[in-house]
Design a protein around this motif. Structure first.
Motif, mmCIF file in Angstrom:
data_model
loop_
_atom_site.group_PDB
_atom_site.id
_atom_site.type_symbol
_atom_site.label_atom_id
_atom_site.label_comp_id
_atom_site.label_asym_id
_atom_site.label_seq_id
_atom_site.Cartn_x
_atom_site.Cartn_y
_atom_site.Cartn_z
ATOM 1 N N THR A 173 -46.069 -10.523 -27.639
ATOM 2 C CA THR A 173 -47.064 -10.607 -26.567
ATOM 3 C C THR A 173 -47.509 -9.232 -26.091
ATOM 4 N N GLY A 174 -46.770 -8.191 -26.478
ATOM 5 C CA GLY A 174 -47.095 -6.842 -26.043
ATOM 6 C C GLY A 174 -46.546 -6.492 -24.684
ATOM 7 N N SER A 175 -45.713 -7.360 -24.110
ATOM 8 C CA SER A 175 -45.153 -7.062 -22.790
ATOM 9 C C SER A 175 -44.070 -5.990 -22.855
ATOM 10 N N MET A 176 -43.498 -5.770 -24.038
ATOM 11 C CA MET A 176 -42.540 -4.697 -24.269
ATOM 12 C C MET A 176 -42.791 -4.130 -25.658
ATOM 13 N N THR A 177 -42.429 -2.871 -25.864
ATOM 14 C CA THR A 177 -42.486 -2.336 -27.220
ATOM 15 C C THR A 177 -41.354 -2.964 -28.026
ATOM 16 N N PRO A 178 -41.472 -3.007 -29.347
ATOM 17 C CA PRO A 178 -40.384 -3.562 -30.151
ATOM 18 C C PRO A 178 -39.043 -2.885 -29.872
ATOM 19 N N GLU A 179 -39.041 -1.570 -29.737
ATOM 20 C CA GLU A 179 -37.786 -0.860 -29.475
ATOM 21 C C GLU A 179 -37.207 -1.249 -28.121
ATOM 22 N N GLU A 180 -38.057 -1.323 -27.095
ATOM 23 C CA GLU A 180 -37.586 -1.728 -25.766
ATOM 24 C C GLU A 180 -37.052 -3.156 -25.787
ATOM 25 N N ALA A 181 -37.771 -4.037 -26.463
ATOM 26 C CA ALA A 181 -37.377 -5.444 -26.491
ATOM 27 C C ALA A 181 -36.025 -5.623 -27.172
ATOM 28 N N LEU A 182 -35.831 -4.947 -28.299
ATOM 29 C CA LEU A 182 -34.576 -5.093 -29.029
ATOM 30 C C LEU A 182 -33.417 -4.436 -28.287
ATOM 31 N N GLN A 183 -33.675 -3.327 -27.603
ATOM 32 C CA GLN A 183 -32.598 -2.696 -26.842
ATOM 33 C C GLN A 183 -32.191 -3.564 -25.660
ATOM 34 N N SER A 184 -33.177 -4.174 -25.012
ATOM 35 C CA SER A 184 -32.869 -5.086 -23.912
ATOM 36 C C SER A 184 -32.028 -6.256 -24.408
ATOM 37 N N ALA A 185 -32.410 -6.804 -25.555
ATOM 38 C CA ALA A 185 -31.638 -7.904 -26.134
ATOM 39 C C ALA A 185 -30.237 -7.446 -26.508
ATOM 40 N N ALA A 186 -30.125 -6.240 -27.049
ATOM 41 C CA ALA A 186 -28.814 -5.728 -27.463
ATOM 42 C C ALA A 186 -27.865 -5.626 -26.276
ATOM 43 N N ASP A 187 -28.359 -5.135 -25.156
ATOM 44 C CA ASP A 187 -27.517 -5.025 -23.962
ATOM 45 C C ASP A 187 -27.001 -6.398 -23.533
ATOM 46 N N LYS A 188 -27.871 -7.389 -23.582
ATOM 47 C CA LYS A 188 -27.485 -8.739 -23.154
ATOM 48 C C LYS A 188 -26.564 -9.406 -24.172
ATOM 49 N N VAL A 189 -26.821 -9.175 -25.453
ATOM 50 C CA VAL A 189 -25.975 -9.777 -26.483
ATOM 51 C C VAL A 189 -24.568 -9.197 -26.434
ATOM 52 N N LEU A 190 -24.455 -7.899 -26.213
ATOM 53 C CA LEU A 190 -23.121 -7.300 -26.075
ATOM 54 C C LEU A 190 -22.346 -7.950 -24.936
ATOM 55 N N ALA A 191 -23.023 -8.181 -23.821
ATOM 56 C CA ALA A 191 -22.363 -8.835 -22.684
ATOM 57 C C ALA A 191 -21.946 -10.259 -23.046
ATOM 58 N N LEU A 192 -22.790 -10.961 -23.787
ATOM 59 C CA LEU A 192 -22.463 -12.329 -24.203
ATOM 60 C C LEU A 192 -21.257 -12.355 -25.140
ATOM 61 N N LEU A 193 -21.202 -11.406 -26.056
ATOM 62 C CA LEU A 193 -20.067 -11.346 -26.975
ATOM 63 C C LEU A 193 -18.775 -11.048 -26.220
ATOM 64 N N GLN A 194 -18.859 -10.164 -25.243
ATOM 65 C CA GLN A 194 -17.681 -9.865 -24.424
ATOM 66 C C GLN A 194 -17.236 -11.096 -23.642
ATOM 67 N N GLU A 195 -18.194 -11.818 -23.072
ATOM 68 C CA GLU A 195 -17.868 -13.029 -22.315
ATOM 69 C C GLU A 195 -17.193 -14.073 -23.199
ATOM 70 N N ALA A 196 -17.583 -14.108 -24.475
ATOM 71 C CA ALA A 196 -17.000 -15.077 -25.406
ATOM 72 C C ALA A 196 -15.639 -14.635 -25.931
ATOM 73 N N GLY A 197 -15.208 -13.433 -25.540
ATOM 74 C CA GLY A 197 -13.895 -12.952 -25.955
ATOM 75 C C GLY A 197 -13.876 -12.200 -27.259
ATOM 76 N N TYR A 198 -15.050 -11.843 -27.773
ATOM 77 C CA TYR A 198 -15.088 -11.087 -29.018
ATOM 78 C C TYR A 198 -14.762 -9.615 -28.755
ATOM 79 N N PRO A 199 -14.092 -8.942 -29.689
ATOM 80 C CA PRO A 199 -13.680 -7.545 -29.485
ATOM 81 C C PRO A 199 -14.828 -6.570 -29.717
ATOM 82 N N VAL A 200 -15.637 -6.355 -28.712
ATOM 83 C CA VAL A 200 -16.739 -5.407 -28.808
ATOM 84 C C VAL A 200 -16.480 -4.263 -27.843
ATOM 85 N N SER A 201 -17.050 -3.114 -28.177
ATOM 86 C CA SER A 201 -16.863 -1.947 -27.311
ATOM 87 C C SER A 201 -18.201 -1.493 -26.752
#
Length: 494
Positions: A466-494
């Motif tokens: 949609t152009g509301s974020m650049t691809p790099e911004e969008a993927l970095q935002s998703a990465a931050d949230k996915v890391l938190a989700l993996l931690q919440e699920a008990g996966y060993p992420v740093s």
């Protein structure tokens, strides 16, 4: 119509190993759906067959829990009479639409209900279910249990078999290290198990209007402009050129469909490009390192967004398109090219013809794929006969017969038969392309909370589209949230 991959995985986020009914309900709410409010014994409220004491004793019937159109229930219905004729066993079929099926599968298995003997399982569910499905390695190697049908494991498309059925029981996130040959001894020797037999295999394929591509005037114009013959593009760079050539808004014609709306379909579009650009199409690696926000991921998503916003080769509204919207756009004659997971038929008022092709390559090809499998309920009192049923319904001859109901087979022999079977040849080269695509496909990461991870990635894809974020911004935002989700699920992420 068959949906992308093996089904809509966007609501999957449960882990059933050792899960109680109370924790199941809590996890289900977190994953975005609700389960029926049942007491612990309420799964037995409906009349049930008498449970037999000895597994080897042939039952009069087996209960099978199955999907509807998502896994082609008509194909199963077509084969049920033959199974009864072969074994004398009645298959009592309970087919449910996707969301209801998912809730039913998780609810039944969470309380170890023995009611369903054979269960259809979608690949995104399996990491959460390995503790509730019967391991099949000992069945597959027991000659006495293969009296009804030969499992012929070397007949399965290798990538399909390993992506769908082979898991490490203690670390279900792991991919099998060498999926080049289906060998039970090699699988168990690496600490893995087999949890089902694949059936109904879906992969992203391209389709295009041959009447437009073979139009003499158009062919001459394309060659004059681009210095090469007009043909379906082999590479994504060529894809852009061809899509631009066919984009003629004044004629209500656009180059291609995409599935950029909020939903699992957008993630699947993106991961196809991520793999093609040389990235890790699984998006999250076995050690839980994020791969989707890599340089390859940014380049792939930039290309995707540019098709929409810079080159403008997609129809209006594409940033809200789902599988069904993309299908409707192509079949109504709105685009010259489409991409989806099933055969297409042009609308009656559209005069033209369709052919199918592999999705293009960049560094390589890696179309998204996913497959359903028939599994044996670990709590079933008829496990040996449930295995025989799963084996029979997924064998080569049965899958070949199921072509009459447009099954997407998981076996090489069925694709070989499809070359001359009139039930398949009426769809042109679709089955040939589907078989090739499955052999190249890349599945999903094996996460018990994949539904939540999937959502963050599709939001990123849509934001870039949609152009509301650049691809790099969008993927970095998703990465931050996915890391938190993996931690919440008990996966060993740093």
């Amino acid at each position: 119509m068959k949906n992308a991959s093996s089904g809509n995985s966007s609501r999957t986020g449960l882990h059933l190993q050792g899960m109680t009914r109370r924790s199941l309900v809590k996890s289900a709410a977190a994953a975005g759906f609700t389960l029926p409010v049942l007491g612990k014994s309420a799964v037995f409220a409906a009349p049930r067959r008498t449970v037999r004491q000895q597994d080897a004793e042939k039952p009069a019937s087996l209960n099978m829990l199955y999907a509807t159109v998502e896994a082609d229930v008509e194909a199963i219905k077509l084969a049920i009479p033959d199974f009864k004729a072969e074994t004398g066993i009645e298959i009592v079929l309970d087919s449910q639409p996707y969301d209801a099926l998912q809730q039913k599968v998780f609810a039944e298995l969470a309380v170890d209900s023995p009611y369903y003997d054979v269960i259809i399982v979608d690949t995104p569910w399996t990491p959460a279910l390995t503790g509730k499905l019967e391991p099949l390695s000992e069945y597959l190697t027991n000659e006495a249990l293969n009296d009804v049908s030969d499992p012929a494991l070397d007949d399965f498309i290798e990538k399909v078999f390993f992506d769908t059925a082979v898991y490490n029981p203690t670390s279900p996130n792991l991919q099998f290290p060498d999926p080049s040959a289906v060998d039970v001894e090699a699988i168990t020797g690496e600490g893995f198990e087999i949890y089902g037999l694949p059936l109904q295999a879906n992969a992203l394929v391209a389709m295009y209007r041959t009447d437009l591509f073979e139009n003499a005037e158009g062919m001459a114009a394309f060659e004059s402009e681009y210095g090469r013959a007009l043909a379906f593009p082999e590479t994504w760079d060529e894809f852009t050129e061809v899509a631009k050539f066919f984009t003629r808004p004044d004629e209500n014609l656009y180059g291609t469909t995409l599935m950029a709306g909020n939903g699992d379909w957008a993630t699947d579009d993106f991961k196809t490009l991520l793999a093609a650009w040389g990235g890790d199409g699984y998006m999250v690696s076995d050690d839980f390192t994020l791969a989707f926000n890599s340089p390859e991921g940014v380049e792939a998503l930039t290309y995707y967004a540019d098709l929409i916003n810079e080159h403008k080769v997609t129809p209006p509204g594409v940033t809200s398109f789902s599988w069904d919207d993309a299908s409707a756009a192509f079949t109504s004659g709105l685009t010259a090219i489409g991409m989806n997971y099933h055969t297409e038929v042009l609308a009656p008022d559209v005069q033209g013809n369709i052919s199918y092709a592999l999705v293009p390559e960049k560094v390589t090809r890696g179309p998204h794929f996913g497959t359903w499998m028939l599994s044996v309920n670990k709590a079933s009192q008829n496990k040996e006969w449930a295995y025989r049923a799963a084996n029979w319904f997924t064998n080569g001859p049965t899958q070949t017969k199921m072509l009459a109901a447009q099954l997407h087979p998981s076996r090489k022999s069925a694709y070989k038969a499809a070359k001359t079977d009139e039930n398949a040849t009426k769809f042109g080269n679709f089955y040939d392309i589907l078989g090739q695509s499955l052999a190249l496909g890349v599945g999903r990461p094996r996460l018990t909370n994949y539904g939540a991870v999937d959502k963050e990635i599709w939001v990123a894809v849509n934001s870039a589209a949609t152009g509301s974020m650049t691809p790099e911004e969008a993927l970095q935002s998703a990465a931050d949230k996915v890391l938190a989700l993996l931690q919440e699920a008990g996966y060993p992420v740093s």
